[in-house]
Design a protein around this motif. Structure first.
Motif, PDB file in Angstrom:
ATOM      1  N   ALA A  35     -11.650 -42.165   1.826  1.00 42.19           N
ATOM      2  CA  ALA A  35     -11.555 -43.077   0.693  1.00 42.19           C
ATOM      3  C   ALA A  35     -10.105 -43.182   0.255  1.00 42.19           C
ATOM      4  CB  ALA A  35     -12.417 -42.569  -0.462  1.00 42.19           C
ATOM      5  N   PRO A  36      -9.644 -44.371  -0.108  1.00 37.29           N
ATOM      6  CA  PRO A  36      -8.261 -44.533  -0.525  1.00 37.29           C
ATOM      7  C   PRO A  36      -7.964 -43.770  -1.804  1.00 37.29           C
ATOM      8  CG  PRO A  36      -9.535 -46.495  -1.001  1.00 37.29           C
ATOM      9  CD  PRO A  36     -10.416 -45.606  -0.196  1.00 37.29           C
ATOM     10  N   ALA A  37      -6.698 -43.465  -1.987  1.00 36.77           N
ATOM     11  CA  ALA A  37      -6.288 -42.755  -3.193  1.00 36.77           C
ATOM     12  C   ALA A  37      -6.671 -43.554  -4.426  1.00 36.77           C
ATOM     13  CB  ALA A  37      -4.784 -42.519  -3.162  1.00 36.77           C
ATOM     14  N   GLY A  38      -7.223 -42.860  -5.406  1.00 38.26           N
ATOM     15  CA  GLY A  38      -7.604 -43.544  -6.630  1.00 38.26           C
ATOM     16  C   GLY A  38      -8.923 -44.272  -6.548  1.00 38.26           C
ATOM     17  N   ALA A  39      -9.688 -44.055  -5.464  1.00 37.03           N
ATOM     18  CA  ALA A  39     -10.964 -44.744  -5.335  1.00 37.03           C
ATOM     19  C   ALA A  39     -11.891 -44.342  -6.462  1.00 37.03           C
ATOM     20  CB  ALA A  39     -11.611 -44.415  -3.988  1.00 37.03           C
ATOM     21  N   ARG A  40     -12.690 -45.280  -6.931  1.00 38.59           N
ATOM     22  CA  ARG A  40     -13.645 -45.007  -7.994  1.00 38.59           C
ATOM     23  C   ARG A  40     -15.029 -44.869  -7.397  1.00 38.59           C
ATOM     24  NH1 ARG A  40     -12.698 -49.710 -12.220  1.00 38.59           N
ATOM     25  NH2 ARG A  40     -14.190 -48.485 -13.426  1.00 38.59           N
ATOM     26  N   TYR A  41     -15.830 -43.988  -7.960  1.00 36.72           N
ATOM     27  CA  TYR A  41     -17.121 -43.680  -7.401  1.00 36.72           C
ATOM     28  C   TYR A  41     -18.244 -44.016  -8.373  1.00 36.72           C
ATOM     29  CZ  TYR A  41     -13.894 -41.032  -4.541  1.00 36.72           C
ATOM     30  OH  TYR A  41     -12.842 -40.675  -3.765  1.00 36.72           O
ATOM     31  N   CYS A  42     -19.417 -44.260  -7.807  1.00 37.56           N
ATOM     32  CA  CYS A  42     -20.583 -44.569  -8.620  1.00 37.56           C
ATOM     33  C   CYS A  42     -21.349 -43.287  -8.906  1.00 37.56           C
ATOM     34  CB  CYS A  42     -21.479 -45.580  -7.916  1.00 37.56           C
ATOM     35  SG  CYS A  42     -20.802 -47.244  -7.878  1.00 37.56           S
ATOM     36  N   HIS A  43     -21.666 -43.066 -10.174  1.00 36.80           N
ATOM     37  CA  HIS A  43     -22.438 -41.896 -10.572  1.00 36.80           C
ATOM     38  C   HIS A  43     -23.893 -42.303 -10.734  1.00 36.80           C
ATOM     39  CE1 HIS A  43     -18.858 -39.590 -11.037  1.00 36.80           C
ATOM     40  NE2 HIS A  43     -18.366 -40.402 -11.959  1.00 36.80           N
ATOM     41  N   PRO A  44     -24.816 -41.683  -9.995  1.00 35.53           N
ATOM     42  CA  PRO A  44     -26.229 -42.031 -10.119  1.00 35.53           C
ATOM     43  C   PRO A  44     -26.853 -41.379 -11.339  1.00 35.53           C
ATOM     44  CG  PRO A  44     -25.974 -40.312  -8.490  1.00 35.53           C
ATOM     45  CD  PRO A  44     -24.576 -40.693  -8.939  1.00 35.53           C
ATOM     46  N   GLY A  45     -27.903 -41.989 -11.834  1.00 30.22           N
ATOM     47  CA  GLY A  45     -28.639 -41.431 -12.958  1.00 30.22           C
ATOM     48  C   GLY A  45     -30.079 -41.866 -12.882  1.00 30.22           C
ATOM     49  N   VAL A  46     -30.921 -41.318 -13.712  1.00 32.97           N
ATOM     50  CA  VAL A  46     -32.347 -41.618 -13.684  1.00 32.97           C
ATOM     51  C   VAL A  46     -32.759 -42.180 -15.022  1.00 32.97           C
ATOM     52  CG1 VAL A  46     -34.654 -40.714 -13.344  1.00 32.97           C
ATOM     53  CG2 VAL A  46     -32.753 -39.778 -12.021  1.00 32.97           C
ATOM     54  N   GLY A  47     -33.107 -43.466 -15.027  1.00 27.43           N
ATOM     55  CA  GLY A  47     -33.706 -44.068 -16.216  1.00 27.43           C
ATOM     56  C   GLY A  47     -32.849 -44.051 -17.443  1.00 27.43           C
ATOM     57  N   GLY A  48     -31.514 -44.059 -17.271  1.00 28.94           N
ATOM     58  CA  GLY A  48     -30.658 -44.057 -18.454  1.00 28.94           C
ATOM     59  C   GLY A  48     -30.731 -42.758 -19.213  1.00 28.94           C
ATOM     60  N   GLY A  49     -30.860 -41.641 -18.475  1.00 33.60           N
ATOM     61  CA  GLY A  49     -31.015 -40.350 -19.118  1.00 33.60           C
ATOM     62  C   GLY A  49     -29.708 -39.810 -19.637  1.00 33.60           C
ATOM     63  N   ALA A  50     -29.680 -38.514 -19.877  1.00 29.94           N
ATOM     64  CA  ALA A  50     -28.515 -37.878 -20.484  1.00 29.94           C
ATOM     65  C   ALA A  50     -27.341 -37.875 -19.523  1.00 29.94           C
ATOM     66  CB  ALA A  50     -28.872 -36.454 -20.888  1.00 29.94           C
ATOM     67  N   GLY A  51     -26.169 -37.666 -20.098  1.00 31.58           N
ATOM     68  CA  GLY A  51     -24.941 -37.767 -19.344  1.00 31.58           C
ATOM     69  C   GLY A  51     -24.855 -36.883 -18.105  1.00 31.58           C
ATOM     70  N   PRO A  52     -25.199 -35.592 -18.175  1.00 32.28           N
ATOM     71  CA  PRO A  52     -24.994 -34.735 -17.020  1.00 32.28           C
ATOM     72  C   PRO A  52     -25.673 -35.232 -15.752  1.00 32.28           C
ATOM     73  CG  PRO A  52     -25.426 -33.402 -18.963  1.00 32.28           C
ATOM     74  CD  PRO A  52     -25.644 -34.849 -19.349  1.00 32.28           C
ATOM     75  N   GLN A  53     -26.800 -35.931 -15.869  1.00 30.99           N
ATOM     76  CA  GLN A  53     -27.481 -36.450 -14.690  1.00 30.99           C
ATOM     77  C   GLN A  53     -26.656 -37.522 -13.996  1.00 30.99           C
ATOM     78  OE1 GLN A  53     -31.149 -37.520 -16.843  1.00 30.99           O
ATOM     79  NE2 GLN A  53     -32.192 -36.264 -15.346  1.00 30.99           N
ATOM     80  N   LEU A  54     -25.700 -38.094 -14.690  1.00 27.49           N
ATOM     81  CA  LEU A  54     -24.906 -39.172 -14.129  1.00 27.49           C
ATOM     82  C   LEU A  54     -23.602 -38.672 -13.525  1.00 27.49           C
ATOM     83  CD1 LEU A  54     -25.393 -41.680 -17.027  1.00 27.49           C
ATOM     84  CD2 LEU A  54     -26.232 -41.980 -14.706  1.00 27.49           C
ATOM     85  N   ARG A  55     -23.424 -37.348 -13.423  1.00 31.38           N
ATOM     86  CA  ARG A  55     -22.149 -36.823 -12.961  1.00 31.38           C
ATOM     87  C   ARG A  55     -22.352 -35.856 -11.797  1.00 31.38           C
ATOM     88  NH1 ARG A  55     -18.115 -37.911 -16.547  1.00 31.38           N
ATOM     89  NH2 ARG A  55     -16.805 -36.358 -15.544  1.00 31.38           N
ATOM     90  N   PRO A  56     -22.595 -36.352 -10.576  1.00 32.14           N
ATOM     91  CA  PRO A  56     -22.657 -35.463  -9.425  1.00 32.14           C
ATOM     92  C   PRO A  56     -21.253 -34.969  -9.094  1.00 32.14           C
ATOM     93  CG  PRO A  56     -22.661 -37.722  -8.700  1.00 32.14           C
ATOM     94  CD  PRO A  56     -22.694 -37.748 -10.215  1.00 32.14           C
ATOM     95  N   SER A  57     -21.141 -34.050  -8.168  1.00 29.23           N
ATOM     96  CA  SER A  57     -19.814 -33.579  -7.787  1.00 29.23           C
ATOM     97  C   SER A  57     -19.011 -34.732  -7.199  1.00 29.23           C
ATOM     98  CB  SER A  57     -19.939 -32.460  -6.744  1.00 29.23           C
ATOM     99  OG  SER A  57     -20.395 -32.988  -5.508  1.00 29.23           O
ATOM    100  N   ARG A  58     -17.707 -34.710  -7.421  1.00 36.52           N
ATOM    101  CA  ARG A  58     -16.852 -35.781  -6.912  1.00 36.52           C
ATOM    102  C   ARG A  58     -16.882 -35.821  -5.393  1.00 36.52           C
ATOM    103  NH1 ARG A  58     -13.319 -39.278  -8.745  1.00 36.52           N
ATOM    104  NH2 ARG A  58     -13.748 -38.571 -10.850  1.00 36.52           N
ATOM    105  N   ALA A  59     -16.983 -34.654  -4.752  1.00 39.26           N
ATOM    106  CA  ALA A  59     -17.029 -34.632  -3.290  1.00 39.26           C
ATOM    107  C   ALA A  59     -18.265 -35.361  -2.783  1.00 39.26           C
ATOM    108  CB  ALA A  59     -17.022 -33.190  -2.788  1.00 39.26           C
ATOM    109  N   ALA A  60     -19.406 -35.116  -3.458  1.00 40.84           N
ATOM    110  CA  ALA A  60     -20.628 -35.794  -3.037  1.00 40.84           C
ATOM    111  C   ALA A  60     -20.534 -37.289  -3.268  1.00 40.84           C
ATOM    112  CB  ALA A  60     -21.829 -35.215  -3.798  1.00 40.84           C
ATOM    113  N   ALA A  61     -19.953 -37.659  -4.409  1.00 36.92           N
ATOM    114  CA  ALA A  61     -19.792 -39.084  -4.696  1.00 36.92           C
ATOM    115  C   ALA A  61     -18.877 -39.737  -3.683  1.00 36.92           C
ATOM    116  CB  ALA A  61     -19.249 -39.277  -6.109  1.00 36.92           C
ATOM    117  N   ALA A  62     -17.787 -39.056  -3.335  1.00 43.09           N
ATOM    118  CA  ALA A  62     -16.854 -39.611  -2.355  1.00 43.09           C
ATOM    119  C   ALA A  62     -17.527 -39.783  -1.012  1.00 43.09           C
ATOM    120  CB  ALA A  62     -15.639 -38.701  -2.228  1.00 43.09           C
TER     121      ALA A  62
END
Length: 398
Positions: A35-62
């Protein structure tokens, strides 16, 4: 490298030299591309739940992003470029545009999510190159004929089903024909008294634009709104469209707006927001039709207009709060710029959605200060002084 050639970070994966060296096509190898430097990643979540569910590890997102989006696109770029070594200096704008179009044809079906909504502030060319005062941004990075490719690349990277744009003054000669060729239907509404018209050699008035993918939605109705304050018309506008999802037959109302800018106009923005909410209640039959409304509100969360939307009878929630750990806090910034008056950053852009009828599946993250860089926005890597927001929403089950 000539700044014009930086129109796509994807091309940097192919360049041996950053000074106009050779570009060679080669067999595509997933391991060879990152991925290019500064690439932005999509954080998955379930049903608009709480914040922590939307923050997987950056390595996994990349890993997800480079497998699902970046790598197929680079592969296509390699296939499109002519065989053998090619000088970067000889790649014309027309060829780059062809690459962008052909990239769109090869995107993997599984990369496209159920209902992504992308909001972009394109920064009007007339003001960006003339009156906006981005003193730390190189002038050639503000040149529309170079900057537009970064915008198009972002659109093609995420292939949203719905695209909302503000500060658009190149609708008819750029966005409309290109998006139509990619299968979108568009609508544009100019400001009544656009400041672009005061700029020499302008391209016409700026305004808001809304696109939807024709294969996913059909159009029921369109409302072009000129926002009012205390019964008096203002210079700000909104587009609201009622769509039908072809897959489910369910209706969806989508709106885009751009409220009055600058400090000192907080009461006017509040009045404009109240007027827009009244129109949205009527268009959605008091919330019976699920709603997504987004744009540049030019207002921090502490302002009256934000409070009006968050406490509306339409029961709207701000999608980007879900990136926070408590699910209740907006990002620290969606814009960050340096002008002659100084450096400023703030949260001014939002995607509001009907919390009772829609759920958020994923969000595009906000880049860090290091990713943005010391010269802030816009830049060679970010074509606007506002960051794009991307939200994948879906209908809740009955």
């Amino acid at each position: 490298m000539n700044p014009a050639r930086r129109c796509s970070v994807l091309f940097s994966q192919l360049c041996v030299s950053s000074r106009g060296g050779q570009v060679a096509t080669r067999p595509f190898s997933p391991a060879a591309v990152s991925a290019p430097a500064g690439a932005r990643y999509c954080h998955p979540g379930v049903g608009g739940g709480a914040g922590p569910q939307l923050r997987p590890s950056r390595a996994a997102a990349a890993e997800r992003l480079t497998h699902s989006v970046r790598r197929p696109t680079v592969c296509v770029c390699q296939r499109v470029l002519v065989d053998g070594p090619v000088s970067v200096q000889n790649i014309s704008f027309i060829e780059i545009e062809e690459v962008l179009f052909k990239c769109s044809l090869y995107f993997l079906e599984q990369c496209r999510s159920a209902g992504p909504v992308l909001i972009l502030n394109s920064v009007v060319a007339a003001l960006g190159e003339g009156k906006d005062g981005f003193i730390r941004c190189p002038l050639d990075a503000l040149n529309w004929h170079e900057r537009k490719y970064l915008i198009l690349e972002e659109i093609l990277t995420y292939r949203p089903d719905i695209l909302c744009l503000q500060e658009v003054d190149h609708y008819y000669d750029t966005f409309q024909p290109i998006m139509a060729g990619l299968g979108y239907h568009g609508s544009f509404l100019a400001k009544p008294w656009s400041p672009c018209l005061d700029v020499e050699r302008n391209n016409g008035p700026d305004g808001c634009a809304l696109f939807y993918r024709r294969s996913r939605f059909s159009l029921r109705a369109t409302a072009h709104l000129r926002l009012s304050a205390v019964m008096l018309p203002t210079n700000q506008v909104a587009i609201v469209q009622t769509l039908t999802c072809r897959a489910t037959g369910r209706p969806l109302c989508v709106g885009v707006t751009h409220l009055k800018a600058r400090s000192g106009w907080e009461r006017l923005r509040g009045a404009q927001g109240a007027d827009l909410l009244r129109s949205l209640r009527s268009i959605t039959a008091r919330g019976a039709v699920p709603l997504v409304v987004c744009g540049d509100f030019n207002a921090e969360p502490s302002e009256d207009v934000y409070q009006r939307f968050s406490s509306s009878p339409l029961r709207l929630n701000s999608a980007y709060k879900l990136l926070s750990r408590d699910g209740q806090t907006e990002p620290a910034y969606t814009t960050w710029k340096i002008r002659p008056s100084g450096e400023s950053r703030g949260t001014l852009d939002y995607i509001w959605y009907s919390a009772d009828a829609l759920s958020v599946h994923s969000l595009l993250d906000i880049p860090t200060e290091d990713q943005i860089g010391p010269d802030r926005l816009p830049s060679y890597h970010y074509p606007s002084d506002h960051l794009s927001l991307l939200c994948d929403v879906g209908f809740r089950e009955d």
